[in-house]
Write a protein that holds these residues in place. Structure first.
Motif, PDB file in Angstrom:
ATOM      1  N   LEU A  22       0.822  -1.215   0.000  1.00  0.00           N
ATOM      2  CA  LEU A  22       0.000   0.000   0.000  1.00  0.00           C
ATOM      3  C   LEU A  22       0.856   1.267   0.000  1.00  0.00           C
ATOM      4  O   LEU A  22       0.398   2.338  -0.408  1.00  0.00           O
ATOM      5  CB  LEU A  22      -0.955   0.008   1.192  1.00  0.00           C
TER       6      LEU A  22
ATOM      7  N   LYS B 241       1.017   3.445  -3.089  1.00  0.00           N
ATOM      8  CA  LYS B 241      -0.016   4.452  -3.333  1.00  0.00           C
ATOM      9  C   LYS B 241       0.165   5.721  -2.493  1.00  0.00           C
ATOM     10  O   LYS B 241      -0.479   6.720  -2.757  1.00  0.00           O
ATOM     11  CB  LYS B 241      -1.409   3.871  -3.035  1.00  0.00           C
TER      12      LYS B 241
ATOM     13  N   TRP C  40      -6.508  -1.245  -0.501  1.00  0.00           N
ATOM     14  CA  TRP C  40      -6.155  -2.401  -1.353  1.00  0.00           C
ATOM     15  C   TRP C  40      -6.899  -2.319  -2.680  1.00  0.00           C
ATOM     16  O   TRP C  40      -6.364  -2.659  -3.739  1.00  0.00           O
ATOM     17  CB  TRP C  40      -6.483  -3.719  -0.647  1.00  0.00           C
TER      18      TRP C  40
ATOM     19  N   TRP D 119      -7.851   0.427  -4.210  1.00  0.00           N
ATOM     20  CA  TRP D 119      -7.146   1.435  -5.016  1.00  0.00           C
ATOM     21  C   TRP D 119      -5.846   0.870  -5.586  1.00  0.00           C
ATOM     22  O   TRP D 119      -5.498   1.141  -6.725  1.00  0.00           O
ATOM     23  CB  TRP D 119      -6.843   2.684  -4.163  1.00  0.00           C
ATOM     24  N   LEU D 120      -5.155   0.091  -4.785  1.00  0.00           N
ATOM     25  CA  LEU D 120      -3.889  -0.489  -5.239  1.00  0.00           C
ATOM     26  C   LEU D 120      -4.123  -1.404  -6.441  1.00  0.00           C
ATOM     27  O   LEU D 120      -3.350  -1.416  -7.388  1.00  0.00           O
ATOM     28  CB  LEU D 120      -3.224  -1.278  -4.100  1.00  0.00           C
ATOM     29  N   SER D 121      -5.215  -2.157  -6.397  1.00  0.00           N
ATOM     30  CA  SER D 121      -5.462  -3.143  -7.465  1.00  0.00           C
ATOM     31  C   SER D 121      -5.798  -2.465  -8.790  1.00  0.00           C
ATOM     32  O   SER D 121      -5.812  -3.102  -9.823  1.00  0.00           O
ATOM     33  CB  SER D 121      -6.601  -4.069  -7.049  1.00  0.00           C
ATOM     34  N   MET D 122      -6.073  -1.148  -8.753  1.00  0.00           N
ATOM     35  CA  MET D 122      -6.480  -0.457  -9.977  1.00  0.00           C
ATOM     36  C   MET D 122      -5.312   0.139 -10.757  1.00  0.00           C
ATOM     37  O   MET D 122      -5.511   0.664 -11.849  1.00  0.00           O
ATOM     38  CB  MET D 122      -7.496   0.639  -9.625  1.00  0.00           C
ATOM     39  N   ILE D 123      -4.106   0.105 -10.212  1.00  0.00           N
ATOM     40  CA  ILE D 123      -2.978   0.738 -10.909  1.00  0.00           C
ATOM     41  C   ILE D 123      -2.264  -0.257 -11.817  1.00  0.00           C
ATOM     42  O   ILE D 123      -2.655  -1.417 -11.904  1.00  0.00           O
ATOM     43  CB  ILE D 123      -1.983   1.363  -9.904  1.00  0.00           C
ATOM     44  N   TRP D 124      -1.212   0.203 -12.516  1.00  0.00           N
ATOM     45  CA  TRP D 124      -0.433  -0.666 -13.397  1.00  0.00           C
ATOM     46  C   TRP D 124       0.084  -1.878 -12.631  1.00  0.00           C
ATOM     47  O   TRP D 124       0.319  -1.798 -11.417  1.00  0.00           O
ATOM     48  CB  TRP D 124       0.793   0.087 -13.946  1.00  0.00           C
TER      49      TRP D 124
ATOM     50  N   GLN E 135       0.555  -5.962  -7.685  1.00  0.00           N
ATOM     51  CA  GLN E 135       1.325  -4.747  -7.435  1.00  0.00           C
ATOM     52  C   GLN E 135       2.206  -4.944  -6.201  1.00  0.00           C
ATOM     53  O   GLN E 135       1.700  -4.977  -5.095  1.00  0.00           O
ATOM     54  CB  GLN E 135       0.388  -3.540  -7.213  1.00  0.00           C
TER      55      GLN E 135
ATOM     56  N   THR F 190       3.905  -3.221 -16.111  1.00  0.00           N
ATOM     57  CA  THR F 190       3.069  -3.526 -17.272  1.00  0.00           C
ATOM     58  C   THR F 190       1.987  -2.455 -17.346  1.00  0.00           C
ATOM     59  O   THR F 190       1.064  -2.464 -16.532  1.00  0.00           O
ATOM     60  CB  THR F 190       2.405  -4.914 -17.137  1.00  0.00           C
TER      61      THR F 190
ATOM     62  N   THR G 249      -1.303  -0.807 -18.096  1.00  0.00           N
ATOM     63  CA  THR G 249      -2.588  -1.479 -18.326  1.00  0.00           C
ATOM     64  C   THR G 249      -3.563  -0.614 -19.115  1.00  0.00           C
ATOM     65  O   THR G 249      -4.672  -1.037 -19.386  1.00  0.00           O
ATOM     66  CB  THR G 249      -3.243  -1.858 -16.986  1.00  0.00           C
TER      67      THR G 249
END
Lengths: 511, 43, 174
Positions: free
Chosen positions: A372, A375, B33, B35-40, C45, C145, C147
């Motif tokens: 995290l 971010k 989490w 938000w994290l899953s939405m990035i590259w 990630q 990568t 997306t």
């Protein structure tokens, strides 16, 4: 020098207040307030610059004053106040004279000289390096020397705390175990010793490097050890703050810990595990393996989180139980609504507790998670997080306590009691707005330590989503409120300490 | 039933505040989490 | 009172309310702990896990070689580079640029080497908001990568001197 054995008996608590202790607490606390004044002026100027509609300072002054803001607030204000707190927690609470008062004065002088050196270097533009002074960014050697002197002084202060503890134990000035507040401050002092040691380990070679004696200093190694100081010193603040929460609970509604075992165990968890959390500054660094990061910042750190969760229950629980005993038993929340909201200590305690937990604590645990951090690392959300912990939490608790220390220890009646009462509300609401504004803007990508988030002068054009500017403005308005609250605090405490009516020896009035 | 349970607590109000805190904690944590899953993709 | 010594025997069992809270907290702490290794297994990630040292001068050299080899243009004096798939990508943070501007393809994995040749920098990719610490002397190795297609910007979020706020880079994803 006053006679070391001279003391008076507090008409409220029955504690012995030794003259030497009182003088040393006075000088450290007054000095702390001077530094919060400097830091507060810097806060105002920095906030007015980050507010895009105002954008007050030029870039060089912004970065310089931001450096000054961090050091004066996070180090000088807080540590001077904590030293006063340590002398209170040992000498006053244990009914014993302070060990080696002369050395305590030396400690004070070292801290003062160190702090003044650092401020001179920063304000004359020879240390535009931010609070963190990340190598290879180099400051003037006297900047590092100032910090070393300050840390040595603080370390001596901790030593005097332990020595006073030992005298009390040897002379049996208390019965059984030490009071919970002293226990908590002991945990803070133990954490302070290894924190300040990390500071010595990193600042001494950095000082030599700035003199050219050491040629190479690894930037990543500096970061690792610096945070052993930088973050752990925040853990001293947390531990001291929790101790003060217990104290404020007792002073405002007569709260006493429901279960001493649980409270004390939680403090021990802090000592054992909290320092490992320092590594969560390095989660996106290229230097540590994942296993290392997880071990250091997670499992063990979460035992420190557990300790905070325990205090988060124990403190309101103590307040509620005491208030129910005071007769406020109706429904779920009469104990809360009928609390002494018109006395500065109670709103200060509640705002401090809630801001620390709901804003600082929750965000801290989330952002300190290995993945995290991607971010949030170095975004303004981080700034929002630690203003929730160290400003809304620690500073506000210290402010609330000041209104009791002035009549109880310095024997002066408060000037401006009404102002003092509204102060925690103004400051608390300001910090809430500011932290949430910073958090929202940071979550959308706004960076920390940045002069111009509109990127008006960048070579490659870039601009944020307009909501970032909106949240930045919210934060700035919150900052204005908080600065107002801070100014009231300085005004009330300085006026009271110097011009407040001297209280009679047997006058048993708290506020 | 819930009333009975509260009665045995020395600090029922604190329990409610604690649960509100806990709920917000869990929500904010998992929102991060999300938000994290939405990035590259990165690793 | 917390300012007086407790009664002699203070090691007492916890109340039911305290027990419930502490148990709940402990379970929550264990969940917090488990999430990190779980995300390494199931998540997509994760931060760099390949610590590597590289001297700033060496990094300058390899990144210049990379730029020369795959350069396709220039913008505001900064090279635009389009590396083919499978080639290591070098991105350099320096006062006060991110060099070069990169042209990448959506859905292709690129091995990034990001480092600095002077001070500490903060790699902050917008608008997704992905942040990494860039340390001189150390190579932050990240397999990215992209997306989605579009133009992305890299700002600097670690203080790096007087023009820190002007440091902006660019990644174009096709």
């Amino acid at each position: 020098m006053t006679n070391a054995a001279e003391f008076r008996t507090c008409p409220i608590t029955g504690k012995k207040v030794f003259k030497t202790t009182q003088n040393l607490m006075w000088i450290n606390a007054v000095t702390a307030v001077v530094f919060i004044l400097i830091g507060g002026i810097m806060a105002l100027l920095v906030a007015l610059t980050r507010w895009p509609a105002v954008h007050l300072l030029p870039a060089d002054l912004f970065y310089r004053f931001l450096t000054a803001h961090g050091l004066n607030m996070l180090i000088f204000w807080i540590v001077f106040f904590e030293i006063a707190g340590l002398y209170f927690g040992s000498s006053v609470l244990l009914n014993v004279r302070l060990a080696t008062p002369k050395l305590a004065w030396l400690a004070y002088l070292l801290m003062l000289v160190g702090a003044v050196m650092v401020d001179i270097m920063v304000f004359t533009g020879r240390a535009d390096v931010m609070f963190t002074s990340y190598v290879p960014l180099m400051a003037h050697p006297l900047y590092y020397l100032g910090i070393i002197l300050f840390a040595v002084g603080a370390l001596i202060g901790c030593g005097i705390f332990f020595a006073t503890w030992a005298i009390a134990r040897a002379e049996k000035t208390y019965e059984g175990s030490v009071p919970l507040v002293t226990f908590g401050l002991t945990a803070a002092a133990i954490i302070a010793v290894f924190t300040l040691s990390a500071g010595a380990i990193i600042y001494i070679p950095t000082f030599l490097w700035s003199l050219g004696i050491i040629k190479n200093l690894d930037a990543a190694m500096y970061r690792l050890i610096f945070w052993g100081l930088g973050h752990s010193s925040q853990q001293i603040n947390v531990t001291a703050m929790v101790s003060i929460w217990y104290l404020l609970g007792a002073l405002t509604v007569g709260a006493k810990p429901v279960n001493e075992k649980i409270c004390r165990t939680a403090f021990v968890l802090y000592i054992l595990f909290i320092n490992l959390a320092s590594e969560h500054h390095l989660l996106t660094d290229p230097t540590l393996s994942s296993a290392h990061k997880i071990a250091n910042t997670s499992y063990f750190m979460y035992l420190a989180v557990l300790a905070s969760m325990i205090h988060a229950l124990a403190i309101p629980m103590a307040l509620e139980v005491a208030q129910r005993k005071n007769g406020y038993t109706k429904g779920l929340f009469e104990w809360f609504t009928k609390a002494p909201w018109g006395q500065p200590g109670f709103p200060a305690l509640i705002f401090s507790l809630f801001i620390f937990g709901f804003i600082g604590g929750i965000t801290g645990v989330a952002y300190g998670t290995e993945q995290l951090a991607i971010k949030s690392h170095n975004t303004w959300a981080m700034t929002g997080h630690f203003h929730g912990t160290v400003v809304g939490g620690t500073t506000l608790a210290f402010m609330g306590l000041t209104y009791y220390v002035i009549p109880l220890i310095f024997r002066r009646e408060l000037i401006g009691k009404k102002l003092a009462t509204i102060q925690p509300y103004i400051f608390g609401i300001g910090i809430v707005l500011m932290s949430l504004g910073m958090g929202a803007a940071g979550t959308l990508g706004s960076p920390r330590r940045h002069w111009d988030v509109t990127f008006a002068v960048s070579i490659i054009p870039f601009s944020f989503d307009p909501t970032v500017i909106l949240f930045t403005t919210v934060a700035a308005i919150g900052a204005m409120l908080a600065v107002t609250g801070g100014a009231i605090y300085v005004l009330v405490s300085v006026l009271s300490v110097f011009f407040g009516r001297k209280m009679a020896a047997n006058e048993a009035k708290i506020i | 039933m819930a009333e009975e349970k509260h009665d045995s607590f020395p600090a029922p109000g604190t329990f409610v505040i604690g649960m509100v805190f806990f709920t917000l904690f869990v929500l904010f944590y998992f929102l991060n989490w999300k938000w994290l899953s939405m990035i590259w993709i990165v690793g | 009172m917390p300012i007086t010594s407790p009664e002699k025997y203070w090691w007492k069992p916890a109340d039911k309310q305290e027990k419930i809270w502490i148990t709940l907290s402990l379970i929550w702490c264990l969940i917090l702990f488990a999430m990190m290794p779980l995300w390494h297994i199931y998540g997509k990630q994760n931060p760099s896990a390949e610590p590597l040292k590289i001297r700033p001068a060496d990094f300058m050299k390899v990144s210049n070689v990379f730029i020369e080899k795959y350069k396709v243009g220039e913008e505001s004096g900064i090279a635009i580079v389009e590396p083919p798939a499978g080639v290591d990508v070098y991105l350099r943070g320096q006062m006060w640029n991110w060099v070069p501007i990169l042209k990448l393809k959506k859905g292709v994995s690129y091995k990034f080497h990001i480092s600095s040749t002077d001070l500490m920098h903060g790699f902050s990719l917008q608008p997704m908001n992905m942040n990494f610490q860039i340390v001189p002397g150390h190579d932050n190795i990240l397999n990215f990568t992209p997306t989605e297609a579009g133009t992305f910007h890299i700002i600097c979020n670690e203080f790096c001197g007087i023009n820190h706020h002007t440091m902006v880079g660019k990644i174009i994803v096709m």
